[in-house]
Design an enzyme around this catalytic site. Sequence first.
Site, PDB file in Angstrom:
ATOM      1  N   LYS A 180       1.673   3.701 -11.318  1.00  0.00           N
ATOM      2  CA  LYS A 180       0.478   2.883 -11.051  1.00  0.00           C
ATOM      3  C   LYS A 180       0.110   2.005 -12.260  1.00  0.00           C
ATOM      4  CE  LYS A 180      -0.107   4.254  -6.776  1.00  0.00           C
ATOM      5  NZ  LYS A 180       0.073   3.344  -5.636  1.00  0.00           N
ATOM      6  N   TYR A 190       3.630   9.552 -11.182  1.00  0.00           N
ATOM      7  CA  TYR A 190       2.653   8.827 -10.365  1.00  0.00           C
ATOM      8  C   TYR A 190       1.774   7.896 -11.207  1.00  0.00           C
ATOM      9  CZ  TYR A 190      -1.012   7.874  -6.939  1.00  0.00           C
ATOM     10  OH  TYR A 190      -1.917   7.240  -6.115  1.00  0.00           O
ATOM     11  N   ASN A 200       0.802  -1.233   0.000  1.00  0.00           N
ATOM     12  CA  ASN A 200       0.000   0.000   0.000  1.00  0.00           C
ATOM     13  C   ASN A 200       0.830   1.276   0.000  1.00  0.00           C
ATOM     14  OD1 ASN A 200      -2.507   1.698   0.716  1.00  0.00           O
ATOM     15  ND2 ASN A 200      -1.086   2.105   2.402  1.00  0.00           N
TER      16      ASN A 200
HETATM   17  P1  NAD Z   1      -0.799   8.617   2.879  1.00  0.00           P
HETATM   18  O1  NAD Z   1       0.208   9.599   2.443  1.00  0.00           O
HETATM   19  O2  NAD Z   1      -1.859   9.028   3.841  1.00  0.00           O
HETATM   20  O3  NAD Z   1      -0.064   7.314   3.458  1.00  0.00           O
HETATM   21  C1  NAD Z   1       1.014   6.763   2.771  1.00  0.00           C
HETATM   22  C2  NAD Z   1       1.610   5.643   3.569  1.00  0.00           C
HETATM   23  O4  NAD Z   1       2.782   5.231   2.868  1.00  0.00           O
HETATM   24  C3  NAD Z   1       2.032   6.054   4.973  1.00  0.00           C
HETATM   25  O5  NAD Z   1       1.732   5.017   5.877  1.00  0.00           O
HETATM   26  C4  NAD Z   1       3.543   6.226   4.847  1.00  0.00           C
HETATM   27  O6  NAD Z   1       4.244   5.869   6.045  1.00  0.00           O
HETATM   28  C5  NAD Z   1       3.868   5.221   3.751  1.00  0.00           C
HETATM   29  N1  NAD Z   1       5.104   5.608   3.074  1.00  0.00           N
HETATM   30  C6  NAD Z   1       5.381   6.781   2.456  1.00  0.00           C
HETATM   31  N2  NAD Z   1       6.649   6.768   2.013  1.00  0.00           N
HETATM   32  C7  NAD Z   1       7.158   5.565   2.359  1.00  0.00           C
HETATM   33  C8  NAD Z   1       8.426   4.937   2.193  1.00  0.00           C
HETATM   34  N3  NAD Z   1       9.446   5.540   1.569  1.00  0.00           N
HETATM   35  N4  NAD Z   1       8.607   3.674   2.684  1.00  0.00           N
HETATM   36  C9  NAD Z   1       7.588   3.053   3.315  1.00  0.00           C
HETATM   37  N5  NAD Z   1       6.383   3.583   3.501  1.00  0.00           N
HETATM   38  C10 NAD Z   1       6.185   4.827   3.034  1.00  0.00           C
HETATM   39  O7  NAD Z   1      -1.393   8.039   1.544  1.00  0.00           O
HETATM   40  P2  NAD Z   1      -2.816   7.404   1.168  1.00  0.00           P
HETATM   41  O8  NAD Z   1      -3.596   8.461   0.503  1.00  0.00           O
HETATM   42  O9  NAD Z   1      -3.394   6.637   2.288  1.00  0.00           O
HETATM   43  O10 NAD Z   1      -2.307   6.421   0.009  1.00  0.00           O
HETATM   44  C11 NAD Z   1      -2.071   5.048   0.221  1.00  0.00           C
HETATM   45  C12 NAD Z   1      -1.997   4.377  -1.126  1.00  0.00           C
HETATM   46  O11 NAD Z   1      -3.213   4.627  -1.834  1.00  0.00           O
HETATM   47  C13 NAD Z   1      -0.872   4.901  -2.021  1.00  0.00           C
HETATM   48  O12 NAD Z   1      -0.294   3.811  -2.731  1.00  0.00           O
HETATM   49  C14 NAD Z   1      -1.581   5.847  -2.959  1.00  0.00           C
HETATM   50  O13 NAD Z   1      -0.917   5.968  -4.188  1.00  0.00           O
HETATM   51  C15 NAD Z   1      -2.928   5.147  -3.112  1.00  0.00           C
HETATM   52  N6  NAD Z   1      -4.039   6.028  -3.537  1.00  0.00           N
HETATM   53  C16 NAD Z   1      -4.502   7.032  -2.740  1.00  0.00           C
HETATM   54  C17 NAD Z   1      -5.564   7.807  -3.173  1.00  0.00           C
HETATM   55  C18 NAD Z   1      -6.136   8.943  -2.332  1.00  0.00           C
HETATM   56  O14 NAD Z   1      -6.973   9.700  -2.826  1.00  0.00           O
HETATM   57  N7  NAD Z   1      -5.750   9.081  -1.074  1.00  0.00           N
HETATM   58  C19 NAD Z   1      -6.154   7.560  -4.417  1.00  0.00           C
HETATM   59  C20 NAD Z   1      -5.653   6.525  -5.209  1.00  0.00           C
HETATM   60  C21 NAD Z   1      -4.591   5.743  -4.738  1.00  0.00           C
END
Ligand code: NAD
Length: 247
Positions: free
Chosen positions: A159, A155, A90
């Site tokens: 993906k 990005y 994730n």
């Molecule tokens: P967030 O920024 O709230 O959380 C990201 C998580 O990734 C955190 O737990 C952080 O500790 C971890 N992380 C960041 N850099 C890291 C590293 N170098 N090594 C290990 N862990 C690391 O993000 P989110 O919005 O919860 O996103 C989580 C996933 O969902 C991501 O893969 C993101 O691309 C995907 N996503 C999010 C959304 C959205 O709208 N929030 C939409 C589509 C996809």
Amino acid sequence: MLKGKVAIVTGGTRGIGYAIVKKYLENGAKVALCGTREETVNNALNSLKEENPSYEVSGFCPDITKPEEVSKMFEKVIEKYGKVDILVNNAGISQREDIYSYNVSDFEWIMDLNVNAVFVCSQAAAKVMKKQGGGVIINTSSMVSIYGQPSGVGYPASKFAVNGLTKSLARELAKDNIRVNAVAPGVTRTDMVAELPAEVIKPVIATIPLGRVGEPEEVADAFLFLGSEMSSYITGVILSVDGAARS
Ligand code: NAD
């Protein structure tokens, strides 16, 4: 739905990852979450334990792009919980620069975490799961993996690669009884989205047929389904959880 299962969730300290960890614990799994810093990992563990002291959850801070560190984490999880049934890839980062100001180093930074780490963790999981007789890998993709986005090309490119890993590993690992799927969230109310001013978020919502952004718990439900036996005949799927906002 996950009684007796053991899961590793990368990026489990906040946002979607934290919601997945919580959902898995509520459904009877033992969970190892990982994050970047000990402090944030401990904060996440404390708030989960506060919610329910009987949750079996532990935290790790490996560099998930490094095979040796990831293998060590898997060894420790197996030592503690006996096996690994589910890996959730994730952790992810994004960047919005346009192509004229985008640095190669930024592109590589995104690829390293969003793609290389998924490869590294999946390889470690596959080795363990093959020996165990099966398992499940679930990747976090994004709705931009289908149509791209108008800036921050690293990005969506990362993906698209996640989808490629998902579909290819599903085919390669099926013989070892390992299912590989991905969830492609749309705009989801994590900290970053919650902080956006109304003038930024309103036009985004206008493009979502369901008329609102998604909640992390709704995305976590898809991870629950794909991690459980309810999806035992599903592999190689990119499951959109985006209110139909796919363009
Ligand atoms: P967030 O920024 O709230 O959380 C990201 C998580 O990734 C955190 O737990 C952080 O500790 C971890 N992380 C960041 N850099 C890291 C590293 N170098 N090594 C290990 N862990 C690391 O993000 P989110 O919005 O919860 O996103 C989580 C996933 O969902 C991501 O893969 C993101 O691309 C995907 N996503 C999010 C959304 C959205 O709208 N929030 C939409 C589509 C996809």
